[in-house]
Motif scaffolding. Structure first.
Motif, PDB file in Angstrom:
ATOM      1  N   UNK A  48       0.823  -1.211   0.000  1.00 17.02           N
ATOM      2  CA  UNK A  48       0.000   0.000   0.000  1.00 17.02           C
ATOM      3  C   UNK A  48       0.856   1.260   0.000  1.00 17.02           C
ATOM      4  N   UNK A  49       0.832   2.022  -1.092  1.00 22.84           N
ATOM      5  CA  UNK A  49       1.607   3.263  -1.115  1.00 22.84           C
ATOM      6  C   UNK A  49       1.014   4.262  -0.124  1.00 22.84           C
ATOM      7  N   UNK A  50       1.876   5.061   0.503  1.00 23.64           N
ATOM      8  CA  UNK A  50       1.358   6.118   1.369  1.00 23.64           C
ATOM      9  C   UNK A  50       2.025   7.440   1.024  1.00 23.64           C
ATOM     10  N   UNK A  51       1.307   8.520   1.217  1.00 21.37           N
ATOM     11  CA  UNK A  51       1.843   9.861   1.036  1.00 21.37           C
ATOM     12  C   UNK A  51       1.561  10.597   2.324  1.00 21.37           C
ATOM     13  N   UNK A  52       2.570  11.075   3.020  1.00 17.75           N
ATOM     14  CA  UNK A  52       2.261  11.945   4.153  1.00 17.75           C
ATOM     15  C   UNK A  52       3.313  13.030   4.306  1.00 17.75           C
ATOM     16  N   UNK A  53       2.822  14.192   4.700  1.00 15.39           N
ATOM     17  CA  UNK A  53       3.659  15.389   4.685  1.00 15.39           C
ATOM     18  C   UNK A  53       4.400  15.420   3.344  1.00 15.39           C
ATOM     19  N   UNK A  54       5.709  15.539   3.350  1.00 20.04           N
ATOM     20  CA  UNK A  54       6.362  15.589   2.046  1.00 20.04           C
ATOM     21  C   UNK A  54       7.078  14.302   1.661  1.00 20.04           C
ATOM     22  N   UNK A  55       6.784  13.239   2.420  1.00 17.38           N
ATOM     23  CA  UNK A  55       7.442  11.993   2.089  1.00 17.38           C
ATOM     24  C   UNK A  55       6.443  10.998   1.506  1.00 17.38           C
ATOM     25  N   UNK A  56       6.965  10.019   0.774  1.00 18.23           N
ATOM     26  CA  UNK A  56       6.080   8.926   0.366  1.00 18.23           C
ATOM     27  C   UNK A  56       6.844   7.617   0.477  1.00 18.23           C
ATOM     28  N   UNK A  57       6.113   6.537   0.420  1.00 17.56           N
ATOM     29  CA  UNK A  57       6.723   5.222   0.540  1.00 17.56           C
ATOM     30  C   UNK A  57       5.662   4.161   0.437  1.00 17.56           C
ATOM     31  N   UNK A  58       6.000   2.969   0.894  1.00 18.13           N
ATOM     32  CA  UNK A  58       5.075   1.845   0.778  1.00 18.13           C
ATOM     33  C   UNK A  58       5.011   1.105   2.110  1.00 18.13           C
ATOM     34  N   UNK A  59       3.794   0.727   2.506  1.00 22.56           N
ATOM     35  CA  UNK A  59       3.608  -0.163   3.655  1.00 22.56           C
ATOM     36  C   UNK A  59       3.345  -1.564   3.119  1.00 22.56           C
ATOM     37  N   UNK A  60       4.131  -2.522   3.582  1.00 24.56           N
ATOM     38  CA  UNK A  60       3.877  -3.919   3.227  1.00 24.56           C
ATOM     39  C   UNK A  60       3.212  -4.583   4.425  1.00 24.56           C
ATOM     40  N   UNK A  61       2.086  -5.208   4.207  1.00 26.92           N
ATOM     41  CA  UNK A  61       1.374  -5.867   5.301  1.00 26.92           C
ATOM     42  C   UNK A  61       1.441  -7.370   5.070  1.00 26.92           C
ATOM     43  N   UNK A  62       2.007  -8.077   6.044  1.00 26.51           N
ATOM     44  CA  UNK A  62       2.204  -9.520   5.900  1.00 26.51           C
ATOM     45  C   UNK A  62       1.317 -10.230   6.924  1.00 26.51           C
ATOM     46  N   UNK A  63       0.433 -11.095   6.447  1.00 29.11           N
ATOM     47  CA  UNK A  63      -0.503 -11.774   7.332  1.00 29.11           C
ATOM     48  C   UNK A  63      -0.395 -13.285   7.136  1.00 29.11           C
ATOM     49  N   UNK A  64      -0.309 -13.996   8.264  1.00 29.33           N
ATOM     50  CA  UNK A  64      -0.237 -15.445   8.161  1.00 29.33           C
ATOM     51  C   UNK A  64      -0.745 -16.102   9.429  1.00 29.33           C
TER      52      UNK A  64
END
Lengths: 249, 249
Positions: free
Chosen positions: A206-222
């Motif tokens: 899931x890409x995220x944008x907050x303040x002036x940075x952006x990146x990706x959250x990876x969610x791992x479920x098992x």
């Protein structure tokens, strides 16, 4: 993700959602709370206040999923069609529920307990009541179908009460989150490989944008810490190698 | 409500909605904008990132409704399955769209146009592009199915552009709102009678609570001012007689 986790579907009933008058937040509440105790939502559907459409959808959902939650359409007016639609779906009849009537009588003085309000005491004969401490008119459940009103503040109180029953049979699962400053376009191919190798886990990106940075959250479920840890170790080592500043949560 | 108004359905694609991670607001935007120009949303459904489920739902919706809008699942990662699912639904194949590729090449320098990103230039061969001025990777439409990304800020810009096409064929309809301080329980029976008599109109009833007051908003929708006025006059006269302080908007 192959899984033994129990499944559910949500049916949101109301023209006001379809016309854009109201933003549905009820499904989000139900999904969040049940996801937290390991249940999987398979489908959310929003449909109009039309009896035949409601009863057909209820019949479809109650066969496909372990549990079904409906919201909306159990108030006192002509566009509240859910209770009768549920009765039809179960081949049952609406009957005056004595306990529900008693509660409404206690809440409203005689002249205020109109026929329209009394309509809210009619539920399918096999239904069991769900308490409504806010505006008294109860919800109900019949087999695996749980019927709630649409007003979010009322639904919230009633749903959290029902949630206690589900928590008793809670199935554990493990969830970890890794954030990285690399974008999906960079890590996408590698992620796809890892997902293929670990098909028993769910890896969301899931890409995220907050303040002036952006990146990706990876969610791992098992279902076991061991498997989830294996994948987290792999991903973190890959992200470190590629200057992706991974952080584990 | 019997109507000649054009219909549409929305398919929200993404595990992040079903798990409660993200609140869907895209469907609310689409419903509001299209309702304002007279289209009727018949169904909104949220489903997981599973190709078979997406393509089956698209095939169902595109036959049932005049237009279909999908959001989500057209990004660069392994869990973006929408484009291929749409191709399957139409018996088409994903092909590299030269124009989309050109736009991505212009946007990303050579070393950043990874295979994962290039994936976003593959659309069904019969699809036409929908411009994306924010993050460049385009949406597309094929016949009556419009395919948008899930990030709300990007969807909003792209959808409002497409909306212009719909506005050209706009069908007028009339909407009036009457508020009253009487509750649904009091006016419910009368409303049901009026709705029965005026089955060509849609009469919605929505309780509201604000500050320390509560009441009901009645929303009356029809295709001619004459019919809508008739019902408004009836309702206002009834509410005045019963001290319901009606106000017309």
């Amino acid at each position: 993700m192959k899984s033994n986790r129990k499944t559910f579907g949500i049916i949101i009933i109301g023209n006001e959602i379809l016309s854009g008058k109201t933003l549905d937040t009820n499904s989000h509440l139900i999904c969040t709370e049940l996801h937290n105790i390991g249940l999987v939502c398979k489908e959310i559907v929003t449909i109009p206040d039309i009896e035949k459409i409601i009863s057909e959808k209820v019949n479809l959902f109650r066969q496909k999923f372990d549990f079904v939650f409906t919201t909306g359409g159990i108030g006192p007016t002509h566009d509240d069609k859910t209770s009768n639609a549920i009765a039809i779906a179960f081949g049952d009849l609406l009957t005056l529920n004595k306990e529900a009537k008693k509660r409404l009588e206690k809440h409203y003085s005689d002249d205020l307990l109109t026929n329209a309000r009394l309509k809210m005491a009619y539920v399918p004969s096999r239904a069991k009541l769900i308490d409504n401490p806010v505006s008294i008119a109860p919800g109900f459940f019949i087999e695996n179908v749980f019927v709630f009103p649409g007003v979010p503040k009322i639904l919230e109180v009633m749903f959290k009460d029902i949630l206690k029953k589900f928590k008793k049979n809670k199935k554990k699962f493990i969830k970890k989150i890794i954030t990285t400053t690399l974008s999906e376009g960079i890590i996408g191919e590698y992620l796809a490989d890892v997902q293929k190798k670990y098909s028993d886990l769910e890896i969301g990106s899931y890409p995220y944008f907050k303040k002036n940075t952006f990146g990706v959250s990876l969610v791992i479920i098992g279902e076991t810490s061991k498997r989830v840890k294996e994948v987290c170790d792999l991903l973190i080592s890959y992200l470190e190698k590629n200057n992706g500043n991974p952080r584990l949560f």
